[in-house]
Design a protein around this motif. Structure first.
Motif, PDB file in Angstrom:
ATOM      1  N   LEU A 167       0.817  -1.057  -0.096  1.00  0.00           N
ATOM      2  CA  LEU A 167       0.023   0.114   0.068  1.00  0.00           C
ATOM      3  C   LEU A 167       0.845   1.116   0.074  1.00  0.00           C
ATOM      4  CD1 LEU A 167      -2.761  -0.988   2.566  1.00  0.00           C
ATOM      5  CD2 LEU A 167      -2.974  -0.857   0.084  1.00  0.00           C
ATOM      6  N   ALA A 168       1.909   1.087   0.619  1.00  0.00           N
ATOM      7  CA  ALA A 168       2.869   2.285   0.627  1.00  0.00           C
ATOM      8  C   ALA A 168       3.509   2.557  -0.566  1.00  0.00           C
ATOM      9  CB  ALA A 168       3.950   2.121   1.881  1.00  0.00           C
ATOM     10  N   GLU A 169       3.791   1.296  -1.113  1.00  0.00           N
ATOM     11  CA  GLU A 169       4.477   1.719  -2.743  1.00  0.00           C
ATOM     12  C   GLU A 169       3.349   2.313  -3.723  1.00  0.00           C
ATOM     13  OE1 GLU A 169       6.324  -1.268  -6.061  1.00  0.00           O
ATOM     14  OE2 GLU A 169       5.958  -2.073  -3.953  1.00  0.00           O
ATOM     15  N   ILE A 170       1.950   1.841  -3.502  1.00  0.00           N
ATOM     16  CA  ILE A 170       1.205   2.520  -4.455  1.00  0.00           C
ATOM     17  C   ILE A 170       1.037   3.875  -4.036  1.00  0.00           C
ATOM     18  CG2 ILE A 170      -1.313   2.227  -4.997  1.00  0.00           C
ATOM     19  CD1 ILE A 170      -1.277  -0.726  -4.635  1.00  0.00           C
ATOM     20  N   ALA A 171       0.716   4.338  -2.777  1.00  0.00           N
ATOM     21  CA  ALA A 171       0.558   5.524  -2.350  1.00  0.00           C
ATOM     22  C   ALA A 171       1.606   6.456  -2.616  1.00  0.00           C
ATOM     23  CB  ALA A 171       0.470   5.611  -0.826  1.00  0.00           C
ATOM     24  N   ARG A 172       2.834   6.113  -2.941  1.00  0.00           N
ATOM     25  CA  ARG A 172       3.790   6.909  -3.543  1.00  0.00           C
ATOM     26  C   ARG A 172       3.316   7.709  -5.034  1.00  0.00           C
ATOM     27  NH1 ARG A 172       7.475   3.243  -0.986  1.00  0.00           N
ATOM     28  NH2 ARG A 172       7.746   2.144  -3.002  1.00  0.00           N
ATOM     29  N   HIS A 173       2.654   6.978  -5.860  1.00  0.00           N
ATOM     30  CA  HIS A 173       2.122   7.525  -6.828  1.00  0.00           C
ATOM     31  C   HIS A 173       0.944   8.144  -6.769  1.00  0.00           C
ATOM     32  CE1 HIS A 173       5.227   4.778  -8.749  1.00  0.00           C
ATOM     33  NE2 HIS A 173       4.693   3.952  -8.125  1.00  0.00           N
ATOM     34  N   ARG A 174       1.026   9.583  -6.364  1.00  0.00           N
ATOM     35  CA  ARG A 174      -0.226  10.262  -6.299  1.00  0.00           C
ATOM     36  C   ARG A 174      -0.854  10.669  -7.503  1.00  0.00           C
ATOM     37  NH1 ARG A 174      -2.409  10.110  -1.035  1.00  0.00           N
ATOM     38  NH2 ARG A 174      -0.657   9.958   0.527  1.00  0.00           N
ATOM     39  N   GLY A 175      -2.096  11.039  -7.613  1.00  0.00           N
ATOM     40  CA  GLY A 175      -2.728  11.482  -8.724  1.00  0.00           C
ATOM     41  C   GLY A 175      -3.025  10.377  -9.719  1.00  0.00           C
ATOM     42  N   ASP A 176      -3.364  10.482 -10.880  1.00  0.00           N
ATOM     43  CA  ASP A 176      -3.453   9.473 -12.016  1.00  0.00           C
ATOM     44  C   ASP A 176      -2.273   8.646 -12.156  1.00  0.00           C
ATOM     45  OD1 ASP A 176      -5.997  10.567 -12.447  1.00  0.00           O
ATOM     46  OD2 ASP A 176      -5.685  11.639 -14.356  1.00  0.00           O
ATOM     47  N   VAL A 230     -11.364   4.743  -9.685  1.00  0.00           N
ATOM     48  CA  VAL A 230     -11.497   4.305 -10.923  1.00  0.00           C
ATOM     49  C   VAL A 230     -12.686   4.888 -12.127  1.00  0.00           C
ATOM     50  CG1 VAL A 230     -12.143   1.852 -12.395  1.00  0.00           C
ATOM     51  CG2 VAL A 230     -11.204   2.043  -9.979  1.00  0.00           C
ATOM     52  N   ARG A 231     -12.015   5.521 -12.866  1.00  0.00           N
ATOM     53  CA  ARG A 231     -12.870   6.483 -13.876  1.00  0.00           C
ATOM     54  C   ARG A 231     -12.860   5.773 -15.155  1.00  0.00           C
ATOM     55  NH1 ARG A 231     -10.048  10.349 -11.018  1.00  0.00           N
ATOM     56  NH2 ARG A 231     -11.314  11.880  -9.631  1.00  0.00           N
ATOM     57  N   ARG A 232     -14.255   6.139 -15.604  1.00  0.00           N
ATOM     58  CA  ARG A 232     -14.430   5.634 -17.289  1.00  0.00           C
ATOM     59  C   ARG A 232     -13.677   6.696 -17.885  1.00  0.00           C
ATOM     60  NH1 ARG A 232     -15.453   0.687 -19.838  1.00  0.00           N
ATOM     61  NH2 ARG A 232     -16.565   1.296 -21.816  1.00  0.00           N
ATOM     62  N   THR A 233     -12.930   6.444 -18.743  1.00  0.00           N
ATOM     63  CA  THR A 233     -12.169   7.426 -19.697  1.00  0.00           C
ATOM     64  C   THR A 233     -12.025   6.885 -21.023  1.00  0.00           C
ATOM     65  OG1 THR A 233      -9.935   6.942 -18.958  1.00  0.00           O
ATOM     66  CG2 THR A 233     -11.129   8.550 -17.740  1.00  0.00           C
ATOM     67  N   GLU A 264      -5.913   9.300  -4.558  1.00  0.00           N
ATOM     68  CA  GLU A 264      -6.359  10.591  -4.047  1.00  0.00           C
ATOM     69  C   GLU A 264      -6.494  10.628  -2.407  1.00  0.00           C
ATOM     70  OE1 GLU A 264      -9.925  11.676  -5.895  1.00  0.00           O
ATOM     71  OE2 GLU A 264      -9.217  11.776  -7.979  1.00  0.00           O
ATOM     72  N   PRO A 265      -6.184  11.585  -2.008  1.00  0.00           N
ATOM     73  CA  PRO A 265      -6.520  11.415  -0.541  1.00  0.00           C
ATOM     74  C   PRO A 265      -8.096  11.472  -0.103  1.00  0.00           C
ATOM     75  CG  PRO A 265      -5.107  13.429  -1.098  1.00  0.00           C
ATOM     76  CD  PRO A 265      -5.720  12.837  -2.163  1.00  0.00           C
TER      77      PRO A 265
END
Length: 519
Positions: A422-431, A479-482, A506-507
């Motif tokens: 989770l910490a590794e994923i959280a380092r990538h903020r935003g898209d 998760v966004r439909r784009t 996102e926070p």
């Protein structure tokens, strides 16, 4: 609580009154009552006619029922009291007092009575045999939904109400046929699978015929389900407009001014069952997927019977042996039946034999009748508790402390690994865009993605979002439909590309955009 207060969970009064209409089919005089109801429901002309007790008695006599007119009148009055029949308001014409007394009361069928007797006839004609699933309805349902999905707002507004109502009614009639036949098939299947009296020949026939058919049915469901789910999602926003247009034609009104009930599917609430069967809902899978899981359960039950037939230690039924023995008794004469009884059960005719006891300390022989012998000396523990005392040292208790410590350590390692992921994923903020993660973090990211989609309950539309929160870490995955954009996740295990879906970290404190749902 007072005596007049209703019990918790009791049926309301109107429901109990309606159920009274079923009583005539389960009493001692059920044959007479069913024959009377058949005279009112047997032909379409009888639905709008009224009949007197004399006419009913005459017709019953022609059918072989010896019953007088007064008894028939009592039976008809009973049916009136329970809502199956009603007294006709039509005045009778009589040329004499005798004719007036015979025809003074006429009876006609009620709506409730017709419905109840229809169910009674269906139950009487039911047989416990296999019924094929109407899989051919899947193609019709898909074609009907596809036609409705092609209608935009302008086409719905200009459509003929009767044509639209006919299309929706046909669609739901096919759906009802599919659901009812599926239920009947699996009910029959459950009755066969729990049987322990299947011999090898029956098992072979059941395996090759029934389960091969079951596999074809499951394949048919799996082939149509994605298409049906897709088209249902497209039709769902237009359901209120479709129903409103279909109901805009000429409608039948009851005597109280209310609009009569129409075919299933012409009310937007009716579409909930169709959506639940093929698409599912928030927190639940579709019923079509449940049908496929039931097929797996059927295979497991089949293996249980296979292990029993192969000579395992499971319980075995003597059902077939007892039927064979019963056939032998049925065809045997008296002497052969006695010999067969003795050979099968070891129960011979009574012979009272006795001999002197060998033990002088116990002068009562073992063959003496307990009617005439003194009471046996039974130990108190055996007499009161039904068990003998087992002497000796008790066994040593098993020590599971080492195994518990190993499981606790394993759990702690798993939690540390997940926290690091989770910490590794959280380092990538935003898209997230195109990112590289470890295999462990990639598995955690996919788990968060699946939770967000399951919580949303349905496929994402254009611009729609689904979220799942990681409360302990203070962020959430969105998760966004784009359309036209996607997310690429690479790891040592390979490359994962999500088309038309964008993942972002996102926070939690950030406001949720309109249309988002928290997973």
């Amino acid at each position: 609580m007072s005596e007049d207060a209703p019990e918790l969970g009791a049926l309301p009064l109107d429901a109990r009154v309606r159920l009274e209409a079923l009583r005539y089919a389960s009493g001692e005089e059920a044959a007479t009552y069913i024959a009377i109801m058949r005279l009112f429901t047997g032909e379409i002309a009888g639905l709008l006619s009224d009949q007197s007790a004399t006419e009913i008695a005459t017709k019953l006599t022609e059918q072989g029922f010896e019953i007088d007119t007064d008894t028939v009148d009592d039976r008809l009055s009973y049916l009136v009291e329970h809502g199956n029949l009603a007294r006709s308001p039509r005045e009778t014409e009589a040329r004499s007092l005798r004719e007036y007394l015979q025809n003074r009361a006429r009876y006609q069928l009620t709506q409730r009575g017709e419905m109840v007797h229809r169910f009674v006839e269906e139950l009487l004609g039911h047989t416990d045999t296999a019924r094929e699933v109407s899989t051919e309805m899947l193609g019709g349902i898909l074609a009907g939904l596809t036609e409705l999905a092609r209608l935009d707002e302008a086409a719905i507004a200009s459509a003929d109400p009767d044509e639209l109502a006919r299309a929706i009614g046909t669609l739901f009639a096919q759906f009802e046929r599919l659901v009812s036949s599926t239920r009947d098939f699996y009910t029959y299947l459950s009755q066969v699978l729990v049987r322990y009296d299947l011999d090898r020949d029956e098992f072979q026939a059941f395996k090759t015929v029934l389960l091969d058919y079951l596999q074809r049915f499951v394949d048919e469901i799996g082939r149509h389900m994605p298409q049906l789910s897709d088209v249902l999602v497209r039709v769902e926003p237009r359901v209120p407009a479709l129903c409103a247009r279909a109901n805009s034609g000429a409608r039948l009104q009851g005597v109280d001014g209310s609009v009569a009930r129409r075919t299933q599917g012409l009310d937007p609430a009716d579409w909930t069952g169709l959506h639940a069967w093929f698409v599912g809902g928030a927190g639940r899978d579709s019923d079509a997927a449940g049908v496929r899981r039931l097929a797996t359960d059927a295979m497991r039950a089949l293996l249980v019977n296979l292990r029993r037939i192969a000579g395992g230690r499971r319980e075995q039924s003597r059902y077939g042996d007892l039927l064979t023995l019963a056939r032998w008794f049925d065809t045997a004469d008296d002497d052969t039946a006695h010999a067969l009884w003795a050979a099968a059960f070891g129960l011979y005719s009574c012979r009272h034999l006795a001999f002197a006891a060998d033990d002088d300390a116990d002068p009562v022989p073992a063959t003496a009748s307990w009617w005439r012998t003194p009471s046996a000396d039974v130990p108190v523990a055996l007499r009161r508790h039904g068990a003998r005392t087992i002497r000796g040292r008790s066994g040593r208790r098993d020590d599971y402390s080492e195994a518990k410590a190993a499981r606790i350590a394993e759990r702690e390692r798993a939690e540390r690994d997940r926290a690091a992921a989770l910490a590794e994923i959280a380092r990538h903020r935003g898209d997230l865009g195109t990112i590289r993660l470890s295999d462990r973090s990639r598995a955690v990211l996919l788990d968060l993605y699946s939770r967000a989609m399951v919580g949303n309950g349905r496929p994402l539309g254009d611009g729609a979002t689904a979220t799942t929160e990681v409360t302990a870490a203070g962020w959430r995955l969105v998760v966004r439909r784009t359309p036209g954009e996607g997310t690429v996740v690479t790891s040592p295990a390979g490359r994962l590309e999500m088309c038309d879906l964008t993942l972002s970290v996102e926070p939690i404190s950030q406001e949720v955009a309109p249309g988002e749902e928290t997973g």
